[in-house]
Design an enzyme around this catalytic site. Sequence first.
Site, short mmCIF file in Angstrom:
data_model
loop_
_atom_site.label_atom_id
_atom_site.label_comp_id
_atom_site.label_asym_id
_atom_site.label_seq_id
_atom_site.Cartn_x
_atom_site.Cartn_y
_atom_site.Cartn_z
N LYS A 112 0.82 -1.22 0.00
CA LYS A 112 0.00 0.00 0.00
C LYS A 112 0.85 1.26 0.00
O LYS A 112 0.47 2.27 -0.59
CB LYS A 112 -0.95 0.00 1.20
N LYS A 197 -5.71 -11.13 -5.19
CA LYS A 197 -6.80 -11.27 -4.23
C LYS A 197 -8.03 -10.48 -4.65
O LYS A 197 -7.90 -9.39 -5.22
CB LYS A 197 -6.29 -10.75 -2.87
N LYS A 200 -11.69 -5.33 -1.69
CA LYS A 200 -12.75 -4.34 -1.79
C LYS A 200 -12.26 -3.00 -2.29
O LYS A 200 -13.03 -2.19 -2.76
CB LYS A 200 -13.53 -4.19 -0.48
P1 TYM Z 1 -10.23 -6.43 5.77
O1 TYM Z 1 -11.23 -5.40 6.11
O2 TYM Z 1 -9.34 -6.19 4.58
O3 TYM Z 1 -10.93 -7.82 5.56
C1 TYM Z 1 -11.85 -8.35 6.49
C2 TYM Z 1 -11.72 -9.85 6.55
O4 TYM Z 1 -11.96 -10.42 5.25
C3 TYM Z 1 -10.87 -11.24 4.88
N1 TYM Z 1 -10.67 -11.15 3.43
C4 TYM Z 1 -10.58 -12.20 2.61
N2 TYM Z 1 -10.63 -13.52 2.84
C5 TYM Z 1 -10.51 -14.35 1.78
N3 TYM Z 1 -10.35 -13.91 0.51
C6 TYM Z 1 -10.30 -12.60 0.21
N4 TYM Z 1 -10.16 -12.17 -1.04
C7 TYM Z 1 -10.41 -11.67 1.30
N5 TYM Z 1 -10.41 -10.32 1.39
C8 TYM Z 1 -10.55 -10.02 2.70
C9 TYM Z 1 -9.68 -10.67 5.62
O5 TYM Z 1 -8.63 -11.62 5.76
C10 TYM Z 1 -10.31 -10.30 6.94
O6 TYM Z 1 -10.40 -11.42 7.80
N6 TYM Z 1 -6.61 -5.49 9.08
C11 TYM Z 1 -7.89 -6.14 8.88
C12 TYM Z 1 -9.00 -5.64 9.78
C13 TYM Z 1 -8.67 -5.72 11.23
C14 TYM Z 1 -8.70 -6.88 12.04
C15 TYM Z 1 -8.37 -6.44 13.35
C16 TYM Z 1 -8.94 -8.21 11.78
C17 TYM Z 1 -8.35 -4.66 12.02
N7 TYM Z 1 -8.17 -5.09 13.32
C18 TYM Z 1 -8.27 -7.33 14.40
C19 TYM Z 1 -8.85 -9.13 12.85
C20 TYM Z 1 -8.53 -8.68 14.14
C21 TYM Z 1 -8.33 -5.89 7.46
O7 TYM Z 1 -7.86 -5.00 6.81
O8 TYM Z 1 -9.31 -6.74 7.04
#
Ligand code: TYM
Length: 346
Positions: A112, A197, A200
């Site tokens: 990023k 991947k 979003k």
């Molecule tokens: P985020 O918002 O990008 O994604 C949320 C969750 O969705 C999963 N995910 C996917 N799983 C499979 N295939 C994909 N293409 C895919 N895209 C997204 C992510 O692995 C995630 O589980 N940093 C984190 C948010 C966060 C968080 C936390 C998570 C902040 N604090 C504490 C767990 C615990 C994030 O950006 O997820």
Amino acid sequence: MTTIFSGIKPTGDLTLGNYLGAISRWVRVDQHRADAFFSVVDLHALTVEHEPARIRRLSRRTATLLLAAGLDPQVCALFVQSHVDEHTRLSYLLECVATDGELRRMIQYREKSARARESGEGVRFSLLSYPALMAADILAYRTDEVPVGEDQRQHVELTRDLAVRFNQRYGETFTVPRATAPPVAARVMDLQDPTGKMGKSHADGAGIVYLLDDLDTVRRKVMRAVTDSGRDVVYDRAARPGVANLLDILAACRADLAAGAGAGGGGGGSDPAALAASYDSYGALKRDVADAVVGVLRPLQERYARLAADPGAVEAVLRAGAGRARAVARPVVDAAYAAVGLLPAR
Ligand code: TYM
């Protein structure tokens, strides 16, 4: 009792990747077997260029979608991260435990920050410190398990390192958590570029199934998915990423539908390699994938429409969730403040 924490960033509309990698398990399994905390982690959305009105809209929409997917506020706590001050209070302490080098090694930071530099935007400092806030999200609840997709594993590993280091320096304060990933679809790939991947925040949505896409669009996106040059249907993620991705999606959607029908997770033909054997053309596979995805999304969208009509009820859920979260996080964060040598404020 096991404690579970996970979060989702309101940086864009939720995708099938978010659903299959994380949300489906939160709903079907995790909330029922643990003290579970799920958060719309809005502060994390400020690490990149953002528009205030859009963040507000996406935060509400994300919370509403999580309820529509089936998170039950009677059994788990659903809240917005910025409503619980303990996350930022603890984040600073963890920045004091983390090193500059380990934060710079994070893959998501490297990707990023490179993108932000290219677009001439400047890299926000919070993009680098992001994993310290994510670690705080997790450690504030003495979390045992963090159900996430594959792309978040490295952040959870860092969280473990920070917890161990903190405990060694200042005394046992945090539980050392572990990441859990779904058996299939831990990394759902973009339908137009199955080596990347499904994310979003991608600019072009042709390869991304959004949870609120209309169902004809969903079908069209699946039917136009890029497949591989071979003709036979085999499950090989390295050599046939396009077909493997479709098989993963089919397996995960079938498992989700089976669990939703009360048959228990994992049933209903949810092994992608075994599923491959029942197809002899890409067309038939795509049609079944489209049916399965639509089968998952249709009831979710219907519940979403009902819930979105009553935003006051969603806000009440979030307020109550924040209250529950605060009650658990505050004593943990107070203990961490005391452990590092800060004078008690109360
Ligand atoms: P985020 O918002 O990008 O994604 C949320 C969750 O969705 C999963 N995910 C996917 N799983 C499979 N295939 C994909 N293409 C895919 N895209 C997204 C992510 O692995 C995630 O589980 N940093 C984190 C948010 C966060 C968080 C936390 C998570 C902040 N604090 C504490 C767990 C615990 C994030 O950006 O997820």
